[in-house]
Design a protein around this motif. Structure first.
Motif, short mmCIF file in Angstrom:
data_model
loop_
_atom_site.label_atom_id
_atom_site.label_comp_id
_atom_site.label_asym_id
_atom_site.label_seq_id
_atom_site.Cartn_x
_atom_site.Cartn_y
_atom_site.Cartn_z
N THR B 47 8.15 18.60 21.77
CA THR B 47 7.48 19.70 23.05
C THR B 47 6.80 20.71 22.34
O THR B 47 5.54 21.19 23.00
N GLN B 86 8.66 18.46 31.91
CA GLN B 86 9.86 17.52 32.02
C GLN B 86 10.45 17.71 33.34
O GLN B 86 10.93 16.69 33.77
N ASP B 162 5.31 15.56 29.15
CA ASP B 162 6.29 15.80 28.46
C ASP B 162 7.61 15.16 28.99
O ASP B 162 8.10 15.82 30.16
N GLU B 163 8.01 13.94 28.64
CA GLU B 163 9.22 13.26 29.09
C GLU B 163 9.12 13.47 30.49
O GLU B 163 9.82 13.74 31.03
MG LIG Z 1 10.85 18.43 24.26
#
Ligand SMILES: [Mg+2]
Ligand SMILES: Nc1ncnc2c1ncn2[C@@H]1O[C@H](COP(=O)(O)OP(=O)(O)OP(=O)(O)O)[C@@H](O)[C@H]1O
Lengths: 258, 353
Positions: B47, B86, B162-163
């Motif tokens: 991240t 995320q 991000d994920e």
């Molecule tokens: Mg992360």
């Protein structure tokens, strides 16, 4: 068994809290020219006299104006202070935090003397500027509270997402932060308005004739006469507060429900 | 350099007060239209890299170039990136269409052009009919698609994810995986994708960077990473493996402790110690012979097409993935022989004895 006793005690407590208001409401309809309980006969006479009293009417107008100005300014100042306190780590942050809390801790009568001593040399006694500044001193702590709460619940990622997708820092504030903290702004503004509208102690030290507010006029009136007009006026003051609170509750409640 | 769309050079980030850098001399270059996956365990700095590229945090040192231009000093809002967070980070007080239109609005795209662009982006992620919905009334998968539409509608130079799939259930995750990949290749946008899920990384990315403790351990195509891991960490992180260490006794042959001789296809000097690995799917059932190990079946897991079994040989466990169509299947307690071709043994490292 103990539950009923408990309920009874709670009911008693409520009665105790509400009794003064109830007495005032009932007395406001009394026809006699002095304050006494219980009344012998009822009428709307006192209300008619209040509405015919030019002093009260113009003081009410001034109180509303001052309240609106204080509410607005307290929200603006509260927003700036909250942004600084929540978003930035700066030296003296703890100190500012404490200063903002101080008016909660100091009795109003003490504040009143202090504010008077500060305003007098600036020729601000009995002026709109003076009374608004004095009221800001006691209302800003409340707006800082409510706005800080709102601000802390704003997800930083949402602001970051706006930034990444092209928003300047100002646009992030205008389009993201401000709408998200709006409930806190409204709540803070309303509390500031109500405090300013009801405030008597500090106002009595600051104003005399030019910018007298409704609470100070009530106090002045009480010094010379005590009749049901005072009760009627008090009921009207309470009514204004209740109307404002209900209106906002409906407004914000509605927005949340959407 | 100039042929690369995104170049990251010696990027370092040490958070204030931290003893060790969270990102430690990370470098990679990405051609236009490629999708890079950053893969690694939690806390390895994925991240942090993404946030530095987006401009949300400042690198301690290092360079980030986009189209050959250094952007480290460019403010966030001028970098022209799309980002899927995320937790999506949608604007909760706006509608789906409002969220998607936001970036266009900030770029001063006139109202008349905005509408059709937003609609096209929403159609692309199959949310065309939900434009007027408030984002708080969307399901997790719909929110995620809204976040993708929001980041793509501005036609970003670079898409950062991000994920994006971590909050979805398994079935939706598989669907969205294919969808993101398809959208990415259709729009031709260069993308960097963060994940700690190896399946996700292997199936979605053109290239893969495996990270550990702030460093890139290996970067390559999914195939290279899987078949030729640079070291034990990468081998263990991507896919399962039987790690075997031993001493080289002859060219291409090592004596493995507890197992006996194993032939492998890599140059290593006689007498040195080597670290070798056999992927479970490389083992086949066979008759006893060279490069074969015989032991008792200790556990069996039937997975439909694949049967995963573990045998004990000389006090150690070997796991194998066998295709279930391979005739009669062994049962627990059976004695079986697992064989591996020398070319299928992965050579990891060599050290002087
Ligand atoms: Mg992360
Ligand atoms: N704002 C911060 N201040 C200090 N340390 C931080 C900060 N953000 C992250 N770190 C540290 O930096 C390291 C890398 O964090 P990062 O969030 O980049 O990891 P990650 O690879 O994205 O992990 P995950 O898979 O859990 O999301 C961690 O050790 C973390 O504790």
């Amino acid at each position: 068994m103990s539950r009923t006793l408990w309920h009874f005690l709670i009911a008693l407590l409520y009665l105790f809290l509400l009794a003064p208001i109830l007495v005032v409401v009932i007395v406001s309809f009394d026809t006699r020219q002095y304050l006494a309980f219980p009344p012998e006969s009822l009428s709307f006479g006192s209300y008619a006299k209040v509405f015919a009293n030019q002093t009260f009417i113009s003081a009410f107008g001034r109180s509303v104006m001052i309240g609106l100005a204080v509410g607005l300014a307290a929200v603006v100042i509260g927003t700036l202070l909250s942004m600084a306190l929540v978003r930035y780590r700066f030296r003296g942050r703890e100190g500012v935090n404490f200063l903002i809390l101080a008016p909660f801790l100091v009795p109003h009568i003490v504040l009143a003397v202090g504010i008077m001593l500060v305003l007098a040399p600036m020729q601000l006694l009995d002026s709109y500027t003076g009374i608004i500044l004095a009221h800001l001193g006691i209302t800003v702590p409340y707006t800082v509270r409510t706005i800080t709460m709102s601000l802390m619940s704003v997800d930083r990622r949402v602001e970051e997402a706006a930034m990444v997708h092209g928003a300047t820092p100002f646009a992030v504030f205008r389009r993201i932060t401000l709408p998200l903290i709006a409930p806190g702004l409204i709540a803070g503004g309303v509390i500031a308005f109500l405090i300013s509208f009801d405030e008597a102690t500090i106002s009595l030290f600051i104003v005399s004739v030019k910018v007298s507010t409704l609470p100070t006029e009530i106090y002045n009136y009480l010094e010379v006469s005590t009749d049901p007009q005072i009760a009627a006026l008090s009921v009207l003051l309470i009514a204004v507060s209740i109307v404002v609170v209900i209106a906002v509750e409906k407004l914000i409640g509605l927005r949340r429900a959407l | 350099m100039s042929e690369h769309h995104v170049v990251v050079e010696n990027l370092v980030k040490t958070y204030p007060g931290a003893a060790t850098p969270s990102v430690d001399h990370v470098s990679f270059a990405l051609p236009k239209g490629e999708m890079l996956a950053l893969l690694g365990p939690s806390g390895c700095g994925k991240t942090t890299i993404l946030r530095m590229i987006a401009g949300l945090i400042e690198p301690t040192s290092g360079a980030i170039q986009l189209n050959g231009r250094e952007i480290s000093q460019t403010p966030v809002h001028k970098r022209n990136m799309g980002m899927v967070f995320q937790a999506y980070a949608l604007f909760p007080h706006m509608t789906v269409a409002g969220n998607v239109a936001f970036g266009l609005e900030m770029r001063g795209v006139p109202n008349s052009e905005r509408g059709p662009k937003v609609q096209r982006a929403l159609d692309m992620v199959k949310l065309g009919h939900l434009g007027d919905r408030r984002v708080t009334q969307l399901s997790g998968g719909q929110q995620q698609r809204c976040a993708i539409a929001r980041s793509l509608v501005i036609e970003p130079e670079l898409l950062l994810l991000d994920e994006p799939l971590s909050n979805l259930d398994a079935k939706l995750r598989d669907e969205m995986r294919d969808e993101i990949r398809e959208i990415q290749s259709r729009t031709g946008v260069t993308a960097i994708f963060v994940t700690h899920d190896q399946d996700e990384a292997l199936s979605m990315a053109d290239r893969l960077a495996v990270m550990s403790a702030g460093r890139i351990e290996q970067i390559g195509t999914p195939r290279e990473i899987f078949d030729a891991p640079a070291n034990e960490f990468v081998a263990g992180f991507i896919g399962a493996g039987n790690f075997l260490s031993g001493r080289v006794t002859a060219p291409g042959q090592a004596e493995i402790e507890g197992l006996g001789p194993l032939r492998f296809a890599a140059p290593a000097s006689v007498g040195s110690r080597v670290q070798l690995m056999v992927r479970p799917h490389r083992f086949k059932l066979a008759a006893p012979g060279p490069n074969a190990f015989t032991g008792q079946v200790e556990s069996l897991v039937y997975r439909g097409q694949i049967l995963t079994l573990a045998i004990t040989v000389g006090g150690r466990r070997l796991t194998a993935d066998l295709h279930t169509h391979a005739g009669t299947l062994p049962a627990k307690g059976d004695t079986v022989t697992l064989a591996v071709a020398p070319g299928d043994v992965t050579f990891l490292s060599e050290a002087a004895a």
